[in-house]
Scaffold this motif. Structure first.
Motif, PDB file in Angstrom:
ATOM      1  N   THR A 191      50.691  79.691  27.418  1.00  0.00           N
ATOM      2  CA  THR A 191      49.766  79.824  25.889  1.00  0.00           C
ATOM      3  C   THR A 191      49.618  81.558  25.668  1.00  0.00           C
ATOM      4  O   THR A 191      50.054  81.339  24.700  1.00  0.00           O
ATOM      5  CB  THR A 191      48.944  78.763  25.981  1.00  0.00           C
ATOM      6  N   LYS A 195      50.370  83.188  22.718  1.00  0.00           N
ATOM      7  CA  LYS A 195      50.001  83.439  21.154  1.00  0.00           C
ATOM      8  C   LYS A 195      50.426  84.521  20.718  1.00  0.00           C
ATOM      9  O   LYS A 195      50.018  84.977  19.075  1.00  0.00           O
ATOM     10  CB  LYS A 195      48.330  82.845  21.669  1.00  0.00           C
ATOM     11  N   SER A 201      48.131  79.172  16.910  1.00  0.00           N
ATOM     12  CA  SER A 201      47.494  78.691  18.083  1.00  0.00           C
ATOM     13  C   SER A 201      48.028  77.606  18.821  1.00  0.00           C
ATOM     14  O   SER A 201      49.772  77.992  18.229  1.00  0.00           O
ATOM     15  CB  SER A 201      46.476  77.397  16.976  1.00  0.00           C
ATOM     16  N   THR A 202      48.279  77.576  20.016  1.00  0.00           N
ATOM     17  CA  THR A 202      49.110  77.386  21.670  1.00  0.00           C
ATOM     18  C   THR A 202      48.478  76.195  22.120  1.00  0.00           C
ATOM     19  O   THR A 202      48.844  76.185  22.997  1.00  0.00           O
ATOM     20  CB  THR A 202      50.246  78.042  22.125  1.00  0.00           C
TER      21      THR A 202
END
Length: 385
Positions: A191, A195, A201-202
């Motif tokens: 993530t 990003k 946004s992850t």
């Protein structure tokens, strides 16, 4: 002992025919066992599930993620004793042919939910501390010759770019049903890197894995979870791990039905071949059976001879087929790699092979035995002339 020697001698009186029939039995029983093992392998993921694990996913589809902040709310659901999550990665190792499952997970909580992954404390600690580390199953490591400390590059498909992981541990399955063909790495690494690369946004996960206190409470807890997220932007569907896996298996149900049918058709075909062999044997020995009846032997003795000879041929040929199934299955498992994570000839399959041998032996001799038990002595003796 005398009767067995007699049956064995009778079985090989026409050696070529008997050997050819046995070869057919070897092929049939081996093919039957292999096809049954393929079906078992298809359901291996289902058999290896835990009754105390639930899977929570987006109610629309697996392709839609769930927010990360669901994790804390899941932990507060009554009956839930543990929560973790995972994302399907879908990377390519060297070429597209090297397929194996890769999941981005939260290391500590995920491994706590999967005690069947046997990993040393040192390897587990090294994996948790190394943000770029990964662990793999023993089968996967052996397939590609990986060792602890190796660098494993994956080309992302869902997540673009080249991702390089350091192998920190190799787990062994607690039993033969445990999948040893997966790769696990840090969800946080995935993530954070995504990003940076995509500038978005992850904070989403693919599925949540939920441990519950009692297997019998699974329906009630599943309902509580789904009720909590009802009418939200990402409604959930919670089901047992077994039901979740069966959802994938059901997609190929037609193939499984066809494979299952073929396995039994093979047995029916060899049964017909065997019946033809026993019918020819009975016709050739018509005079001998008539002579036995003339000497005072009962019709049941003639029946025993035919059934015994048929069973001897079926069990010898079938036994050889069963023994051959094991190395062929091992070679097949090696050839298909991670397509079937668990590919083992089960005790049930071997029991079915034995049963198939017995059924073939009995059914093949039934008609000739009935005919020979009713032969007329005079007509039978005239047959020799």
């Amino acid at each position: 002992m005398f009767l067995f020697r007699l049956l064995l001698k009778n079985a090989f009186r026409h050696r070529l025919r008997t050997i050819l029939t046995m070869v057919g039995l070897v092929v049939a029983i081996c093919a039957f066992g292999l096809l049954r093992t393929i079906i078992d392998a298809w359901y291996a993921g289902v058999e290896g599930t835990s009754s105390v694990r639930l899977v929570t996913r987006n109610s629309i589809s697996l392709t839609f993620p769930l927010p990360l902040n669901y994790a804390e709310r899941l932990r507060n659901v009554e009956g839930v004793t543990g929560v973790s999550w995972s994302n399907w990665f879908g990377g390519v190792y060297i070429t597209e042919r090297n397929f194996f499952p890769q999941f981005a997970v939260e290391p500590a909580s995920y491994l706590a939910l999967y005690p069947e992954y046997i990993l040393s404390d040192e390897e587990k600690k090294a994996f948790i501390l190394d943000r770029q580390g990964c662990i793999v199953g023993r089968k996967l490591a052996e397939q590609y010759g990986w060792k602890i400390g190796d660098q494993i590059p994956l080309r992302g498909t869902i997540y673009p770019g080249t991702w390089t992981f350091t192998l920190r541990g190799i787990w062994d399955g607690a039993d033969a049903k445990t999948d040893e063909s997966q790769m696990l790495f840090h969800w946080q690494y995935l993530t954070e890197t995504t990003k940076k690369r995509l500038k978005r946004s992850t904070d989403f996960v693919g599925v949540y894995i939920v441990r519950i206190n009692e297997p019998d409470n699974a329906p009630l807890i599943s309902e509580r979870i789904d009720q909590q997220f009802k009418n939200s932007l990402a409604e959930t569907l919670t089901e047992t791990e077994k039901a979740f896996q069966l959802g994938f298996v059901s997609m190929s149900e037609a193939i499984l039905v066809a494979v299952n049918a073929v396995s039994y058709v093979i047995i029916i075909i060899i049964m017909a071949v065997m019946a033809n062999t026993m019918s020819m044997t009975a016709r050739e020995r018509l005079a001998e059976y008539a002579t036995l009846k003339a000497l005072g032997f009962s019709p049941s003795f003639v029946v025993k001879l035919l059934f015994g000879e048929s069973l001897v041929i079926a069990l010898i040929g079938g036994g050889a087929g069963m023994l051959l199934t094991l190395p062929i299955a091992a070679g097949f498992a090696k050839a298909v790699g991670t397509l079937f994570p668990v590919f083992v000839v089960s005790e049930t399959t071997m029991a079915l092979q034995v049963l198939a041998c017995l059924v073939v032996g009995v059914v093949a001799a039934a008609w000739p035995a009935w005919k020979m038990s009713r032969i007329d002595i005079v007509n039978g003796l005239m047959h020799v002339a």
